[in-house]
Structures are given as structure tokens and as C-alpha cells.
Scaffold this active site. Structure first.
Site, short mmCIF file in Angstrom:
data_model
loop_
_atom_site.label_atom_id
_atom_site.label_comp_id
_atom_site.label_asym_id
_atom_site.label_seq_id
_atom_site.Cartn_x
_atom_site.Cartn_y
_atom_site.Cartn_z
N HIS A 174 0.83 -1.20 0.00
CA HIS A 174 0.00 0.00 0.00
C HIS A 174 0.87 1.26 0.00
O HIS A 174 0.46 2.30 -0.51
CB HIS A 174 -0.91 0.03 1.23
CG HIS A 174 -2.00 -0.99 1.19
ND1 HIS A 174 -1.81 -2.30 1.59
CD2 HIS A 174 -3.30 -0.91 0.80
CE1 HIS A 174 -2.94 -2.97 1.46
NE2 HIS A 174 -3.86 -2.15 0.98
N ASP A 232 -4.79 -5.77 -7.95
CA ASP A 232 -5.05 -5.16 -6.65
C ASP A 232 -5.31 -3.68 -6.90
O ASP A 232 -5.16 -3.17 -8.02
CB ASP A 232 -3.84 -5.38 -5.72
CG ASP A 232 -4.23 -5.34 -4.25
OD1 ASP A 232 -5.32 -4.84 -3.92
OD2 ASP A 232 -3.42 -5.81 -3.43
#
Length: 585
Positions: free
Chosen positions: A254, A327
């Protein structure tokens, strides 16, 4: 079920190397899972897909490649967060303007504030798609349960993947998947971005941890495949993640770009077997990882953008014919080399089909449109991805129409008595006794102080569970342990190192002379940091079912039957404190 692997560690950040692969590595043709009720199969499905594909415009085909976040409690709510370079839009306008193939819901995007609101949002989104003449939507959610749980109460709170690994039970895995799938379907969701196929062999992993079944590729494959088959049998598309394996990273994708330094042999023995099994068992979708894997592609690009990884390994070597979804494209790990208009183009050229959560939907679609117009993405390549997406929708019955959802009645179908009992059974079979003392079980009326980690709500839930078992329980600080019959000291760490304040609380409670039961609510590694305690149990979860199981253990009504699904290093990381499979229950 697999046996315990023989693990050789090269320190905390290194992979566990297995003496032999835990599952067969030979590629086989992917099985076709049974379609959902109302779906099609065989030639009928192919005809339906081709007819729908032929009727679509290029703009509609491009839109199918995107899964968007639509902010707001209703699809007609205009929220500033929906702002893109094209301006502020409602979710309904996103659907009609951009022809998106699907949506994803989060608490922070305002879609799941309550079960009734979530069901109203999914129903409204499908209605908006129908009114605009679009293909019914694939509406997804990250409902792993455990630490990643999006639906609010009364959705059943389950312990999560590592707890299932500790239970070693495919029956529990199927039961958890069945509960989750039925609850998602009741609210109108059609796709779950779960289960994980990541093999967690790195105690320092900051993003996977208890989201993984554990460190044995065979066990991960067994339980993940049990879950995906159960979900798809009940009409929910499963999505295994994060290909080619996010289990040995010390960086969160992330916020950065992790590198997996496994050799090709290690990848074949550790990371790839669960994904191979998922393909064999007919999984609908596979999510990519924003990680660099030099043994598969030495160019330095993340797997999400790698042709050798997505097309070379996943498509051609493993034989996956379903949907490859990225993702989130808002994550930093995929935005380090290209602009937001270029990232989806690179992903499609690499072999991906659907782009999840681009940070600016209009920019991302514009980039793909330009690539299609220039011929960089050919019409044939575009059709390949759209065909796979439509086929997934057809297999789950969506091309026959969106599922019927009654927002006013949805909540009644969640959190039923049988589901709650199953959750407690799973939690008890997962609880792993690592240090056994003489303080347990407690007699009725004994005084217990609960302290340490966990929110006030979590601690209060444990106090209530202890009181239900006939104990005198209260929430307090370490000093309050003095004079009690037992102090239950909770810890919860998101990586290998337990927060210092939690360690201090456990040690101060022990210093009062009261027996301390240490319970790790998340990662099991806390036991090597908290010092000497009378008893230590790994729960892998702070869900209500796990807290109730803990209360049952305290009074001797529940036997902690779990075995470690990971090895626990010593506190300094130089050795092994608890072996894979340890457990005294």
C-alpha cells in the site's frame, strides 16, 4: 490434509524452504465450477457471452475492464470523493457514463453503514445499470473476515484465515465460507475478493500476517480451495490473492514496492502451489500483487504490470483462463513507475483483465481508450478480456439479470444462531495453547481483571463472556490485577514486534503476583515478547466468538485445540522459539 512442513529459516525476513512441494506442481486444465442457479453452462454460456459481446460498443467494452469505488449511502448521492477529472458524480452516473463492469464497497466509502443501507446500495447500483442498458454489475467486497471484515453487525464475525489454519480443518473452512457467501448474497454482493493464497513465511510481514492460513503451502492450498469452492457453489465469485504470492514481504505494498527474493525453485515449492490448486478447482478470478519478483521477471516492474508473470506464468504455464484482476491501482506499489493514465494500459498489456479502484477513473479509462484508438491495445486483446469478464458473470447467473435483494429483509438473514455457534466452534478449535500453567481452570465466582490491548468494546465483550461463565470480571489496569484470581492480559500486534505499552502492561500485571493469562488477539508472535506468564494462548482474532472461546477456556469448558500454522522466532530473531505445529491443548 497436509503434514507439518520441515522449515529451514534464513532469519526473520527469509522464506521457509520445504524439502518437497506440498502439493503437485503439474499444470492441469482448470475445472469449470458449477454455475449459480439461473446461470448457463457449456455451449449455451458461450453463445450468451458472444451475443452480448457483439452488441457492445467499444466504450462499453472498455468500461467492463474497471471496478470502481462509488461513494455514498445511495447510488444517487453526489459526494466530493467521487470527483475525478470529469467532475463530481453519483454512483449511478459513474455506471451510466463510464459503463463500469463492477463496483467495490467499503465502510470508508459510505456503502456499508448498515446492512439495510448496503443492500439498498447494491440493489440501486444494479437498477442503475439496467436503466442505462448496461451489463449487470459484479459488485465486490473484501470480506475475508478476521481482521478484514467490511459488513457491519449483525454479519457473523469469524476468526479469519490463520485461525482456520490453526484448526487444520477443511470442514471449518467450508463452514466459514458458506456463512460468508450466504451473508454476502443476502446483501446483493456477487464477488468476494477472498480467500488469500499467500503463504506467510515471514514473521515481519506487515500486511499479510493472520490474513494468511499459514506457512505450509499445502495447508494454504487445502483451506483456500475449500473456501473458494464453497463460495462459488453458493453463487459468489471467489478471488484468490495476491499472485504470485505476498507472504514473504517486509514492506506493505500500500505504501511501497516490495521485492520477493525467492528463487524459482522456492516459488515453485512455497508461493505458487496454492494458486495452482485454485486454478485446478475452477476459481473465477485471481488478484495480482504489487510486488517485484526478479526470479520471474528481472525488469523491476511489479507483478501487476509484468507480462512474463501474468501471461507467461499464470496464463501459459499454470493455465488460468479466468479473470485476472489487479489489486487496487490506488496503492503506491503500482504507481512508482507510470502515471495513473498509463498503469491500466501496462496492466492490460501484461495480461490483466480488470482494473480495481483506479485513483481517477476518468483518467484511467482515458488512458485505455487512447491505447485502443492507437492500436496499442488491439480490438482482439480488448475482446479477450471482456469475454472473460462476461463469462464470469454468466457462470454466476448475472447475464440473466441482477440478483433480487430486499433491503428491508436482508438483515434477518445475517448472524443467525447456527452461524454464531459455528463461529465459536471454529474459534475454540483454533485457540492455541503455547504456555500452560497451573491457574486454570477457575472456579465459579473467581475474580478476573481484563487489561492490555483491545478497544474498550473488545475488553467489555470479554468481561461479559467471563461473567456469562460465572466469574466476577472487570476491566482495569495492570495495578488492578493485585488480589485478583487471574489477570487476562491482551496483546495485539500487526507484525512481529509487540507494541511496548502492551508488553509493559503484561509485565506489570505479572509483577503483582497474580497469575497472568496472556492472550494474543492477532499475530501469535507476541508470546516471545511479553515475558514470563502463567498461561499464553494465541487466538488470532478479537472477534466475539474468539473472546467467548477464551472465556470457555478459562473455566475449563473449552479445550484450546489449535496448533501453530506458523513458526514463532525467538524475540531477537536468531532462532525458533515455537515450531510449526506447536500447541499444548
Amino acid at each position: 490434509m497436509t503434514s507439518s512442513p520441515q522449515l529451514t529459516r534464513r532469519g526473520l525476513g527469509a522464506a521457509a524452504v520445504l524439502g518437497a512441494a506440498a502439493v503437485p506442481l503439474a499444470s492441469v486444465a482448470p475445472a469449470v465450477a458449477a454455475p449459480a442457479k439461473g446461470g448457463h453452462h457449456g455451449g449455451d454460456l458461450d453463445t450468451q457471452v458472444e451475443e452480448r459481446l457483439a452488441a457492445m460498443s467499444t466504450e462499453q467494452k472498455i468500461g467492463q475492464l474497471f471496478i470502481a469505488v462509488g461513494y455514498g449511502a445511495t447510488v444517487d448521492e453526489a459526494r466530493e470523493e467521487n470527483t475525478t477529472s470529469a467532475g463530481v458524480a453519483t454512483t449511478a452516473e459513474i455506471i451510466s457514463t463510464h459503463h463500469v463492469g463492477g463496483l467495490i464497497a467499503f465502510a470508508w466509502s459510505g456503502n456499508v453503514d448498515s446492512i439495510e443501507a448496503a443492500a439498498g446500495w447494491t440493489a440501486g447500483a444494479q437498477r442503475a445499470a439496467a436503466e442505462a442498458g448496461e451489463v449487470p454489475l459484479m459488485i465486490g467486497i473484501d470480506e475475508e473476515r478476521g481482521v478484514v471484515k467490511r459488513l457491519p453487525a449483525p454479519a457473523t464475525a469469524l476468526p479469519g484465515a490463520m485461525a482456520l489454519g490453526a484448526s487444520r480443518s477443511e470442514v471449518h473452512a467450508r463452514r466459514a465460507a458458506r456463512i460468508t457467501a450466504d451473508e454476502l448474497a443476502a446483501v446483493g454482493f456477487t464477488q468476494n475478493y477472498a480467500p488469500l493464497c499467500d503463504v506467510n513465511v515471514n514473521a515481519q510481514n506487515p500486511v499479510i500476517g493472520v490474513r494468511s492460513v499459514g506457512a505450509d503451502p499445502g495447508l494454504v492450498a487445502d483451506l483456500a480451495s475449500a473456501q473458494l469452492r464453497e463460495a462459488q457453489k453458493r453463487g459468489i465469485s471467489a478471488t484468490v490473492k495476491h499472485f504470485p504470492g505476498h507472504g514473504d514481504t517486509a514492506t506493505d505494498s500500500h505504501v511501497g514496492l516490495p521485492v520477493i527474493d525467492h528463487s524459482r525453485e522456492e516459488l515453485d515449492e512455497i508461493d505458487l502451489p496454492p494458486f495452482r490448486r485454485a486454478v485446478e478447482d475452477g476459481v473465477d478470478a485471481i488478484m495480482t500483487a504489487h510486488i517485484v519478483v526478479p526470479a520471474l521477471d528481472d525488469s523491476g516492474v511489479p507483478a501487476t504490470l509484468s507480462h512474463p508473470i501474468l501471461t507467461g506464468v499464470l496464463r501459459e504455464e499454470i493455465g488460468f483462463e479466468g479473470v485476472i484482476v489487479t489489486d487496487s491501482l490506488a496503492m503506491e506499489g503500482v504507481r512508482t513507475m507510470f502515471g495513473d493514465d498509463r498503469v491500466p494500459v501496462e496492466a492490460i498489456l501484461a495480461g490483466a483483465d480488470q482494473m480495481l479502484m483506479p485513483p481517477d477513473l476518468a483518467v484511467a479509462i482515458g488512458g485505455v481508450r487512447a491505447a485502443v484508438e492507437s492500436g496499442e491495445i488491439t480490438a482482439e486483446r480488448l475482446d479477450d478480456s471482456v469475454r472473460r469478464i462476461l463469462r464470469q458473470k454468466a457462470r454466476r447467473g448475472l447475464l440473466d439479470g441482477a440478483p433480487e435483494v430486499d433491503p428491508g429483509r436482508a438483515e434477518r438473514k445475517l448472524g443467525g444462531r447456527d452461524a454464531l455457534r459455528a463461529a465459536e466452534r471454529i474459534a475454540g478449535d483454533a485457540a492455541t495453547l503455547l504456555v500452560e500453567g497451573s491457574a486454570l481452570p477457575l472456579r465459579r465466582g473467581a475474580r478476573v481483571v481484563v487489561l492490555g490491548a483491545g478497544s474498550a468494546a473488545v475488553q467489555d465483550a470479554l468481561v461479559a463472556a467471563l461473567e456469562d461463565r460465572g466469574l466476577e470480571a472487570s476491566r482495569g489496569a495492570a495495578a488492578d490485577a493485585a488480589g485478583a484470581d487471574l489477570a487476562v492480559a491482551l496483546t495485539s500486534s500487526s507484525s512481529f514486534v509487540t507494541p511496548a505499552a502492551q508488553v509493559t502492561a503484561v509485565k506489570e500485571a505479572a509483577a503483582t503476583g497474580t497469575p497472568v493469562l496472556h492472550a494474543a488477539l492477532r499475530n501469535p508472535y507476541d508470546v516471545v515478547h511479553v515475558g514470563e506468564v502463567d498461561t499464553s494462548i494465541a487466538l488470532y482474532s478479537d472477534a466475539r466468538c474468539s473472546l467467548r472461546a477464551l472465556a470457555g477456556i478459562v473455566v475449563g469448558r473449552v479445550s484450546p485445540a489449535g496448533r501453530l500454522p506458523v513458526a514463532i522466532p525467538t524475540a531477537d530473531g536468531t532462532g525458533e522459539a515455537f515450531a510449526y505445529g506447536a500447541g499444548l491443548g
